[in-house]
Scaffold this motif. Sequence first.
Motif, mmCIF file in Angstrom:
data_model
loop_
_atom_site.group_PDB
_atom_site.id
_atom_site.type_symbol
_atom_site.label_atom_id
_atom_site.label_comp_id
_atom_site.label_asym_id
_atom_site.label_seq_id
_atom_site.Cartn_x
_atom_site.Cartn_y
_atom_site.Cartn_z
ATOM 1 N N ALA A 9 46.779 42.228 36.058
ATOM 2 C CA ALA A 9 45.515 41.766 36.628
ATOM 3 C C ALA A 9 45.214 40.404 36.012
ATOM 4 O O ALA A 9 44.771 40.320 34.870
ATOM 5 N N THR A 10 45.480 39.350 36.754
ATOM 6 C CA THR A 10 45.456 37.998 36.196
ATOM 7 C C THR A 10 44.067 37.527 35.771
ATOM 8 O O THR A 10 43.959 36.659 34.922
ATOM 9 N N ALA A 11 43.001 38.087 36.342
ATOM 10 C CA ALA A 11 41.651 37.655 35.994
ATOM 11 C C ALA A 11 41.055 38.494 34.874
ATOM 12 O O ALA A 11 39.886 38.359 34.544
ATOM 13 N N ASN A 12 41.855 39.368 34.280
ATOM 14 C CA ASN A 12 41.346 40.276 33.256
ATOM 15 C C ASN A 12 41.118 39.582 31.928
ATOM 16 O O ASN A 12 40.258 39.977 31.164
ATOM 17 N N GLY A 13 41.895 38.553 31.626
ATOM 18 C CA GLY A 13 41.765 37.886 30.337
ATOM 19 C C GLY A 13 42.580 38.589 29.278
ATOM 20 O O GLY A 13 43.122 39.671 29.489
ATOM 21 N N GLY A 14 42.679 37.993 28.149
ATOM 22 C CA GLY A 14 43.427 38.582 27.051
ATOM 23 C C GLY A 14 44.858 38.098 27.024
ATOM 24 O O GLY A 14 45.611 38.327 27.955
ATOM 25 N N ASP A 15 45.218 37.407 25.949
ATOM 26 C CA ASP A 15 46.557 36.850 25.833
ATOM 27 C C ASP A 15 47.641 37.923 25.785
ATOM 28 O O ASP A 15 48.749 37.714 26.242
ATOM 29 N N TRP A 16 47.340 39.098 25.216
ATOM 30 C CA TRP A 16 48.378 40.121 25.102
ATOM 31 C C TRP A 16 48.782 40.647 26.468
ATOM 32 O O TRP A 16 49.922 41.039 26.658
ATOM 33 N N CYS A 19 42.860 39.608 40.094
ATOM 34 C CA CYS A 19 41.667 40.454 40.022
ATOM 35 C C CYS A 19 41.463 40.881 38.578
ATOM 36 O O CYS A 19 42.256 40.541 37.704
ATOM 37 N N CYS A 20 40.393 41.634 38.343
ATOM 38 C CA CYS A 20 40.124 42.174 37.015
ATOM 39 C C CYS A 20 40.893 43.476 36.816
ATOM 40 O O CYS A 20 41.622 43.907 37.694
ATOM 41 N N HIS A 21 40.698 44.128 35.677
ATOM 42 C CA HIS A 21 41.486 45.297 35.304
ATOM 43 C C HIS A 21 41.318 46.482 36.259
ATOM 44 O O HIS A 21 42.235 47.281 36.416
ATOM 45 N N ALA A 22 40.195 46.608 36.892
ATOM 46 C CA ALA A 22 39.962 47.727 37.820
ATOM 47 C C ALA A 22 40.584 47.389 39.173
ATOM 48 O O ALA A 22 39.900 47.243 40.188
ATOM 49 N N ILE A 23 41.902 47.307 39.196
ATOM 50 C CA ILE A 23 42.633 46.890 40.391
ATOM 51 C C ILE A 23 42.315 47.792 41.575
ATOM 52 O O ILE A 23 42.177 47.335 42.702
ATOM 53 N N MET A 24 42.163 49.090 41.317
ATOM 54 C CA MET A 24 41.915 50.035 42.408
ATOM 55 C C MET A 24 40.563 49.792 43.074
ATOM 56 O O MET A 24 40.363 50.196 44.212
ATOM 57 N N LEU A 25 39.661 49.123 42.387
ATOM 58 C CA LEU A 25 38.372 48.787 42.994
ATOM 59 C C LEU A 25 38.390 47.385 43.592
ATOM 60 O O LEU A 25 37.795 47.151 44.642
ATOM 61 N N ASP A 26 39.063 46.452 42.909
ATOM 62 C CA ASP A 26 39.080 45.053 43.345
ATOM 63 C C ASP A 26 40.076 44.771 44.463
ATOM 64 O O ASP A 26 39.812 43.972 45.349
ATOM 65 N N ARG A 27 41.262 45.392 44.412
ATOM 66 C CA ARG A 27 42.331 45.095 45.372
ATOM 67 C C ARG A 27 43.020 46.381 45.814
ATOM 68 O O ARG A 27 44.221 46.564 45.621
ATOM 69 N N PRO A 28 42.275 47.321 46.408
ATOM 70 C CA PRO A 28 42.851 48.638 46.723
ATOM 71 C C PRO A 28 44.016 48.586 47.713
ATOM 72 O O PRO A 28 44.974 49.354 47.559
ATOM 73 N N GLU A 29 43.979 47.700 48.681
ATOM 74 C CA GLU A 29 45.061 47.648 49.663
ATOM 75 C C GLU A 29 46.367 47.195 49.021
ATOM 76 O O GLU A 29 47.425 47.786 49.250
ATOM 77 N N GLU A 30 46.288 46.136 48.197
ATOM 78 C CA GLU A 30 47.488 45.627 47.543
ATOM 79 C C GLU A 30 48.049 46.658 46.560
ATOM 80 O O GLU A 30 49.257 46.876 46.492
ATOM 81 N N LEU A 31 47.165 47.305 45.801
ATOM 82 C CA LEU A 31 47.610 48.317 44.847
ATOM 83 C C LEU A 31 48.278 49.481 45.572
ATOM 84 O O LEU A 31 49.343 49.949 45.157
#
Length: 87
Positions: free
Chosen positions: A26-33, A54-66
Amino acid sequence: MNASDAPWVDAMSVPQPLAQRTYIFATANGGDWLASTYARVKDDPQWKAHALACCHAIMLDRPEELTAILLAETAVSSVGPQANIAQ
């Protein structure tokens, strides 16, 4: 993820056995690790790496792609040598 979605997400989060290693970044989640993990696995033939903006909650932000990624991974797993893993 917002606080009102957290209990639902927790209740729906269960182990998902797949024969192939899959990493969805999730590229918009942040965090270098997270970025460094994606950089490490994206070219590794043992991993199938995906990046979604999107943010870490991919199933909410991008459900079709997931859904498309998971269905494709399940199709690969169901014909591979470890096809019985989910049964």
